[in-house]
Structure formats: structure tokens, C-alpha cells
Design a protein around this motif. Structure first.
Motif, PDB file in Angstrom:
ATOM      1  N   ILE A   1       0.884  -1.135  -0.065  1.00  0.00           N
ATOM      2  CA  ILE A   1      -0.002   0.167   0.212  1.00  0.00           C
ATOM      3  C   ILE A   1       1.114   1.200  -0.439  1.00  0.00           C
ATOM      4  N   ARG A   2       1.902   0.884   1.156  1.00  0.00           N
ATOM      5  CA  ARG A   2       2.855   2.528   0.560  1.00  0.00           C
ATOM      6  C   ARG A   2       3.934   2.647  -0.781  1.00  0.00           C
ATOM      7  N   ILE A   3       3.946   1.655  -0.906  1.00  0.00           N
ATOM      8  CA  ILE A   3       4.978   1.807  -2.529  1.00  0.00           C
ATOM      9  C   ILE A   3       3.717   2.427  -3.744  1.00  0.00           C
ATOM     10  N   THR A   4       2.174   1.454  -3.155  1.00  0.00           N
ATOM     11  CA  THR A   4       1.217   2.316  -4.335  1.00  0.00           C
ATOM     12  C   THR A   4       1.398   4.072  -4.123  1.00  0.00           C
ATOM     13  N   GLN A   5       0.596   4.333  -3.352  1.00  0.00           N
ATOM     14  CA  GLN A   5       0.422   5.402  -2.704  1.00  0.00           C
ATOM     15  C   GLN A   5       1.863   6.490  -2.417  1.00  0.00           C
ATOM     16  N   THR A   6       3.210   5.808  -2.603  1.00  0.00           N
ATOM     17  CA  THR A   6       3.770   7.180  -3.494  1.00  0.00           C
ATOM     18  C   THR A   6       4.011   7.008  -4.677  1.00  0.00           C
ATOM     19  N   LEU A   7       3.610   6.444  -5.666  1.00  0.00           N
ATOM     20  CA  LEU A   7       3.026   5.855  -7.446  1.00  0.00           C
ATOM     21  C   LEU A   7       1.846   6.869  -7.352  1.00  0.00           C
ATOM     22  N   GLY A   8       1.377   8.178  -6.607  1.00  0.00           N
ATOM     23  CA  GLY A   8       0.016   8.004  -6.759  1.00  0.00           C
ATOM     24  C   GLY A   8      -0.822   7.139  -7.342  1.00  0.00           C
ATOM     25  N   ALA A   9      -0.728   5.891  -7.049  1.00  0.00           N
ATOM     26  CA  ALA A   9      -1.369   4.878  -7.884  1.00  0.00           C
ATOM     27  C   ALA A   9      -2.969   4.395  -6.907  1.00  0.00           C
ATOM     28  N   THR A  10      -3.443   3.488  -7.354  1.00  0.00           N
ATOM     29  CA  THR A  10      -4.576   3.044  -7.246  1.00  0.00           C
ATOM     30  C   THR A  10      -4.705   1.727  -7.273  1.00  0.00           C
ATOM     31  N   ILE A  11      -4.603   0.459  -6.644  1.00  0.00           N
ATOM     32  CA  ILE A  11      -4.854  -0.860  -6.556  1.00  0.00           C
ATOM     33  C   ILE A  11      -6.785  -1.125  -6.892  1.00  0.00           C
ATOM     34  N   ARG A  12      -6.190  -2.194  -8.362  1.00  0.00           N
ATOM     35  CA  ARG A  12      -7.418  -1.910  -8.085  1.00  0.00           C
ATOM     36  C   ARG A  12      -7.536  -3.771  -8.701  1.00  0.00           C
ATOM     37  N   TRP A  13      -6.930  -4.393  -9.152  1.00  0.00           N
ATOM     38  CA  TRP A  13      -7.274  -5.531  -9.015  1.00  0.00           C
ATOM     39  C   TRP A  13      -6.011  -6.590  -8.746  1.00  0.00           C
ATOM     40  N   ILE A  14      -6.202  -7.685  -8.019  1.00  0.00           N
ATOM     41  CA  ILE A  14      -5.160  -8.694  -6.760  1.00  0.00           C
ATOM     42  C   ILE A  14      -5.337 -10.117  -7.930  1.00  0.00           C
ATOM     43  N   LEU A  15      -5.108 -10.689  -7.947  1.00  0.00           N
ATOM     44  CA  LEU A  15      -4.563 -11.882  -8.955  1.00  0.00           C
ATOM     45  C   LEU A  15      -3.353 -13.234  -8.162  1.00  0.00           C
ATOM     46  N   CYS A  16      -3.957 -14.523  -8.037  1.00  0.00           N
ATOM     47  CA  CYS A  16      -2.971 -15.242  -7.434  1.00  0.00           C
ATOM     48  C   CYS A  16      -2.871 -16.333  -8.581  1.00  0.00           C
ATOM     49  N   THR A  17      -1.548 -16.591  -8.258  1.00  0.00           N
ATOM     50  CA  THR A  17      -1.574 -17.871  -9.605  1.00  0.00           C
ATOM     51  C   THR A  17      -1.558 -19.355  -9.233  1.00  0.00           C
ATOM     52  N   HIS A  18      -2.149 -19.128  -7.089  1.00  0.00           N
ATOM     53  CA  HIS A  18      -2.324 -21.097  -6.715  1.00  0.00           C
ATOM     54  C   HIS A  18      -2.757 -20.610  -6.064  1.00  0.00           C
ATOM     55  N   THR A  19      -3.049 -20.849  -4.693  1.00  0.00           N
ATOM     56  CA  THR A  19      -3.916 -20.809  -3.746  1.00  0.00           C
ATOM     57  C   THR A  19      -3.009 -21.915  -2.939  1.00  0.00           C
ATOM     58  N   HIS A  20      -1.920 -22.055  -2.513  1.00  0.00           N
ATOM     59  CA  HIS A  20      -0.627 -22.483  -1.994  1.00  0.00           C
ATOM     60  C   HIS A  20      -0.626 -21.285  -0.540  1.00  0.00           C
ATOM     61  N   PRO A  21      -0.333 -21.833   0.420  1.00  0.00           N
ATOM     62  CA  PRO A  21       0.328 -20.877   1.846  1.00  0.00           C
ATOM     63  C   PRO A  21       1.146 -19.370   1.707  1.00  0.00           C
ATOM     64  N   ASP A  22       2.231 -19.674   0.620  1.00  0.00           N
ATOM     65  CA  ASP A  22       2.534 -18.329   0.594  1.00  0.00           C
ATOM     66  C   ASP A  22       2.322 -17.923  -0.303  1.00  0.00           C
TER      67      ASP A  22
END
Length: 279
Positions: A59-80
Motif C-alpha cells: 500500500i505504501r509503495i502504491t501511494q508513493t506512485l500516486g496509484a490505486t490497486i484495482r485488481w489482485i490476481l493469484c497464481t495458485h492457493t498455496h499458503p505463501d
């Protein structure tokens, strides 16, 4: 300072940044790679474990860019790889994209995508596109994400830099893994962005090397069954992985099981009363 220092944004392309999660371990290497794609409206690939520190860093990096996180993608559902998605979605309101977790242990069964993705699913924005490539093997629900503008493939745990991945049945499947590697060969890929380790700049060479390595191990398994005769998994593991330190044989046994299941399904090995043999 290493480019894989946790919490430090590392530019991969003009519109792609990698941030390593603080979950370094024997299995994860320096930590899980999270990728921020875009310069204004961002997609996040693999937000990592449920680690508030990592979430706040993103979130901090995104704010520094003046950007917004719109989408979150996951390659698979392992715990890491995927548990951090819920934290990041809660903080940002972003849409969650990915495949549902399969049954069984070591899966993030809390992963609840707003859109269930499969082969060919895609996200098109004003800045970039991402296309899902279903690559089962390490995990049955594994997706790679292809960014055509950069000819960049985000590989999660399908391909890692500097190491082979563990294929652990029943969800891991060696036949599917090899088929998924072959599937990538005709694609126009300039580089691989793995879930662990550095960017891979020679993708076809690495893909072909992984296939060759797995087939070498398969042939070695058949050779040891020929020389040893009917054998248990405990007997076969040190014989097939004789060049691997003994302390790694527990992990090796998982992938060997996947090789043996493949050979059994192809009619090239038999299994009865916990003993493997040739037909």
C-alpha cells in the motif's frame, strides 16, 4: 544490496515492480515475489502470505506512485501465495481474480475470488493486459499470467529461478506438469517472472532444461527399478536421488511419488502392497 531484499520495490519493466515478501525460508527462498503492474491503476500478482507488514508495504509503495490497486490476481492457493489477498482486498477494495482452491491440505480455502479465472481469462486495462494460462502440475489450480505488451510470463510456482519445484501428489501431478511446460514452448515469451527468485531472461532454454531434467529423473527411476527389482518408495528414493543430500530426501520422495504415479498410469510401473516394480 540484493534485488531480492524483502520490502524493497525493484523495477522489472517501466510499468512492473517486484516486491519480495518477508517470508524467506528453505521452501520459499528469499521470499514470495509480489508483482505490481501498471503505473496508475495497478494489478497485484501473488500478494503472498497473510502478513500485515507486506500488505502495508504494498500500500505504501502504491501511494508513493500516486496509484490505486484495482485488481489482485493469484497464481495458485498455496499458503505463501494467496492468503495475503484477503488483507489487501480489505484495505483497497480491489477485485480478486483467480482459481478456487482444490480440496486437500496446504491450500488457502479462504480464497474467495470475485471472478473465478481459468484458461484464457483476461484482464484488459488502459495500461496493460493479463491473460491466464492454466498450468497444472505443481498445483491443479495453477495459473500463469501472460502480459503481451511486455512478452512477460508470471509463472508463480510453475517455474522458479534456480530450483526445480516439488510435485506433491495427490494435487501435484507430474504428467500435467510436463504437459504444462510443453504448453509454454510455442508462446512468444521474452522473460519469465517467477514466484521465487530473479527474472529469467532465457525462457525457452530454461523450459526445455526443466523438461529434460524431469525426463532424466523418470528414466533413472525406471533404471533403478530394473536393477533393484521390486522396491518400496523408501528404498527407491536414495537410489534415484543419489546425488541429492540425504536431508532433502523427504522432499524428493514427494516428486518421486509423482514420477511413479505417472509411470503407473502409463502402464510402465506396477504398484501393489506398497511395492513398486516393472511390468
Amino acid at each position: 544490496m540484493s534485488n531480492l531484499t524483502p520490502g524493497k520495490p525493484c523495477p522489472i519493466r517501466l510499468s512492473v515492480r517486484r516486491v519480495v515478501a518477508p517470508n524467506a525460508s528453505f521452501m520459499t527462498g528469499p521470499g514470495t515475489n509480489t508483482y505490481l503492474i501498471g503505473n496508475h491503476q495497478l494489478a497485484v500478482i501473488d500478494p503472498g502470505p497473510a502478513n500485515p507488514e507486506h500488505t502495508e508495504t504494498l500500500i505504501r509503495i502504491t501511494q508513493t506512485l500516486g496509484a490505486t490497486i484495482r485488481w489482485i490476481l493469484c497464481t495458485h492457493t498455496h499458503p505463501d501465495h494467496s492468503p495475503g489477498a484477503a488483507l489487501l482486498k480489505h484495505r483497497t477494495g480491489a477485485r480478486l481474480l483467480g482459481a478456487l482452491a482444490p480440496a486437500g491440505p496446504s491450500q488457502d480455502h479462504e480464497f474467495a475470488p470475485d471472478e473465478v479465472w481459468a484458461e484464457g481469462s483476461r484482464l484488459d486495462t488502459d495500461e496493460f493486459s493479463l491473460v491466464a494460462v492454466h498450468t497444472p502440475g505443481h498445483a491443479s489450480n495453477h495459473l500463469c499470467f501472460y502480459q503481451p505488451e511486455e512478452k512477460l510470463l508470471y509463472t508463480g510456482d510453475h517455474i522458479m529461478q534456480g530450483s526445480t519445484v516439488v510435485i506433491a501428489p495427490p494435487d501435484g501431478n507430474m504428467s500435467h506438469y510436463l504437459q504444462s511446460l510443453e504448453k509454454l514452448k510455442p508462446m512468444d515469451i521474452a522473460a519469465l517472472a517467477p514466484g521465487h527468485g530473479e527474472i529469467i531472461q532465457n525462457p525457452l532454454e530454461v523450459i526445455e532444461g526443466l523438461i529434460e531434467h524431469r525426463l532424466m529423473r523418470e528414466n533413472k527411476t525406471l533404471a533403478r527399478l530394473q536393477s533393484l527389482g521390486p522396491s518400496t518408495l523408501e528404498t527407491l528414493t536414495p537410489a534415484v536421488y543419489d546425488e541429492v543430500p540425504a536431508w532433502l530426501h523427504g522432499l524428493a520422495r514427494l516428486s518421486l511419488t509423482a514420477h511413479l504415479y505417472k509411470l503407473r498410469d502409463e502402464g510402465r510401473a506396477l504398484y501393489q502392497n506398497e511395492v513398486w516394480s516393472l511390468p
